[in-house]
Design a protein around this motif. Structure first.
Motif: not given
Length: 119
Positions: A66-82
């Motif tokens: 659940l925690i990793v899923g939430l990280w994957v979900l939020a990471s584009p905004w936190l890390l600035g993905f294309g």
């Protein structure tokens, strides 16, 4: 049999999602960088947790998923993905989060935590 099916099917689905996330930089031609590295690491973690849950179920594995899923979900905004990497991460992150939450919910429906009465 239905308990086995529900829990195991969630774990198998998360295993497949972890594999898709791991291979997504090649499948969807992400540029090399933080998005690809995040996909590799998170994909491996999701797949490993799913394999562990398939081998010997423990509720802590689902909480970590659940925690990793939430990280994957939020990471584009936190890390600035294309845009393309963002779409893949958001979809897979949401699905992993939903499956892990559903499995946790099913676990607590079958075996509610013990409550102590205060006297």
């Amino acid at each position: 049999m239905s308990e086995w099916t529900n829990a195991k099917m969630c774990d198998v689905a998360n295993l497949v999602l972890g594999a898709i996330l791991f291979f997504s930089p090649w499948l969807f031609a992400f540029p090399e960088g933080i998005a690809s590295q995040n996909a590799y690491i998170a994909g491996i973690v999701i797949a490993a947790l799913s394999l562990a849950a398939l081998a010997a179920y423990a509720v802590w594995e689902e909480w970590l998923n659940l925690i990793v899923g939430l990280w994957v979900l939020a990471s584009p905004w936190l890390l600035g993905f294309g845009e393309q990497a963002m779409t893949v991460h958001v979809v897979i992150g949401a699905l992993v989060t939903i499956l892990a939450a559903a499995e946790i919910w099913m676990m607590y429906q079958r075996h509610p935590p013990h409550q102590t009465a205060a006297r």
